[in-house]
Design a protein around this motif. Structure first.
Motif, PDB file in Angstrom:
ATOM      1  N   ARG A   1      66.191  63.771  11.834  1.00  0.00           N
ATOM      2  CA  ARG A   1      66.120  63.755  10.367  1.00  0.00           C
ATOM      3  C   ARG A   1      66.295  65.153   9.777  1.00  0.00           C
ATOM      4  O   ARG A   1      65.708  66.113  10.234  1.00  0.00           O
ATOM      5  CB  ARG A   1      64.754  63.210   9.903  1.00  0.00           C
ATOM      6  N   ARG A   2      67.152  65.263   8.801  1.00  0.00           N
ATOM      7  CA  ARG A   2      67.420  66.537   8.138  1.00  0.00           C
ATOM      8  C   ARG A   2      67.798  66.252   6.697  1.00  0.00           C
ATOM      9  O   ARG A   2      68.379  65.202   6.411  1.00  0.00           O
ATOM     10  CB  ARG A   2      68.583  67.244   8.862  1.00  0.00           C
ATOM     11  N   SER A   3      67.507  67.172   5.771  1.00  0.00           N
ATOM     12  CA  SER A   3      68.016  67.035   4.406  1.00  0.00           C
ATOM     13  C   SER A   3      69.487  67.412   4.389  1.00  0.00           C
ATOM     14  O   SER A   3      69.862  68.460   4.925  1.00  0.00           O
ATOM     15  CB  SER A   3      67.245  67.958   3.453  1.00  0.00           C
TER      16      SER A   3
ATOM     17  N   ARG B   1      72.971  67.853   1.898  1.00  0.00           N
ATOM     18  CA  ARG B   1      73.361  68.061   0.495  1.00  0.00           C
ATOM     19  C   ARG B   1      74.866  68.018   0.293  1.00  0.00           C
ATOM     20  O   ARG B   1      75.363  68.456  -0.734  1.00  0.00           O
ATOM     21  CB  ARG B   1      72.774  69.387  -0.017  1.00  0.00           C
TER      22      ARG B   1
ATOM     23  N   GLN C   1      72.132  69.663  -9.750  1.00  0.00           N
ATOM     24  CA  GLN C   1      72.262  69.567  -8.282  1.00  0.00           C
ATOM     25  C   GLN C   1      73.408  68.588  -8.006  1.00  0.00           C
ATOM     26  O   GLN C   1      73.246  67.372  -8.116  1.00  0.00           O
ATOM     27  CB  GLN C   1      70.944  69.135  -7.655  1.00  0.00           C
TER      28      GLN C   1
ATOM     29  N   ALA D   1      65.500  64.543  -0.385  1.00  0.00           N
ATOM     30  CA  ALA D   1      64.478  64.240  -1.397  1.00  0.00           C
ATOM     31  C   ALA D   1      64.557  65.297  -2.489  1.00  0.00           C
ATOM     32  O   ALA D   1      64.446  66.482  -2.199  1.00  0.00           O
ATOM     33  CB  ALA D   1      63.098  64.256  -0.754  1.00  0.00           C
TER      34      ALA D   1
ATOM     35  N   GLY E   1      62.927  66.742  -5.932  1.00  0.00           N
ATOM     36  CA  GLY E   1      61.791  66.725  -6.847  1.00  0.00           C
ATOM     37  C   GLY E   1      62.001  67.615  -8.059  1.00  0.00           C
ATOM     38  O   GLY E   1      61.229  67.554  -9.022  1.00  0.00           O
ATOM     39  N   ALA E   2      63.070  68.432  -8.035  1.00  0.00           N
ATOM     40  CA  ALA E   2      63.317  69.384  -9.128  1.00  0.00           C
ATOM     41  C   ALA E   2      64.186  68.728 -10.197  1.00  0.00           C
ATOM     42  O   ALA E   2      65.401  68.620 -10.040  1.00  0.00           O
ATOM     43  CB  ALA E   2      64.010  70.634  -8.580  1.00  0.00           C
TER      44      ALA E   2
END
Ligand SMILES: Cc1cc2nc3c(=O)[nH]c(=O)nc-3n(C[C@H](O)[C@H](O)[C@H](O)COP(=O)(O)O)c2cc1C
Length: 207
Positions: A28-30, A32, A120, A175, A177-178
């Motif tokens: 698992r990795r973020s 983008r 983003q 994920a 959150g910003a």
């Protein structure tokens, strides 16, 4: 064929997969960076089920733990054009009990959503964004102010399940959150009781 139905049942989620839990956690990795490749209805079904679906025969309990089983979370799917096989662009609400999607608003709002989240850009590059919102009162009614903490812990559980399920399907997510809460709520055309907590773009990742 693109469905024009305002409500559509998702394919039933599978409960067996080819990647072990240990391998899924390790990988698992973020991510983008995403391709524009669509995801399948089965993949979407699986991800929504992992985030908040029903997982017992009585229909009472879900894949994610919840303080007092108060279940404050509501999920919305922001679907781009040609993003999910057979589903038109729009904002959809995930109906947990019937494991189906209900059309909430037509059209591709990913760019507006990205703008509400500090630009983003992966929010509009990914074919789909899952937005996890909470109705705090469901939990604070019984637990008072401490219920707010419980809601925040719970969204973390749901987010982790999205990460792990995406990984196990060969998809990617991050994920987020910003963002500006009010702006996101307005972009999603939601009334004030819904508080957005996480935006999770989902799609085929690029290295
Ligand atoms: C509460 C929370 C909020 C986050 N918000 C963002 C965000 O707004 N944008 C983003 O690119 N990543 C965001 N992330 C992802 C983290 O940056 C990421 O988890 C961290 O860099 C560790 O990398 P990994 O997830 O690949 O292990 C967030 C993570 C958490 C837990």
């Amino acid at each position: 064929m693109i469905s024009n139905l305002t409500q559509m049942r998702l394919p039933p989620p599978r409960q067996k997969g080819s990647m072990s839990l240990e391998e899924t956690i390790a990988k698992r990795r973020s991510v983008r960076r995403f391709t524009s490749k669509p995801i399948s209805q089965l993949q979407l079904s699986q991800i929504l089920w992992a985030a908040q679906g029903i997982s017992d025969t009585s229909g009472k309990y879900r894949t994610v733990p919840s303080a007092g089983a108060t279940y404050p979370l509501e999920l919305f799917v922001v679907c781009g054009r040609n993003a999910i096989e057979g589903i038109a662009d729009g904002i959809y609400h995930y109906d947990i009990d019937s494991h189906s999607l209900t059309l909430h608003h037509k059209g591709d709002i990913r760019l507006e959503l990205a703008r509400a989240a500090l630009d983003q850009e992966f929010i509009y590059e990914a074919p789909v964004d899952i937005v996890i919102c909470a109705i705090y009162e469901r939990t604070t009614l019984g637990y008072g102010n401490r219920g707010e903490r419980y809601v925040h812990i719970e969204v973390g559980h749901a987010g982790q399940n999205v990460y792990l399920q995406a990984e196990a399907l060969g998809l990617a997510t991050v994920a987020i959150g910003a963002f500006n809460d009010e702006h996101v709520r307005k972009v999603l055309r939601l009334d004030k009781q819904y508080k957005p907590l996480y935006i999770m773009p989902v799609g085929v990742g690029l290295p």
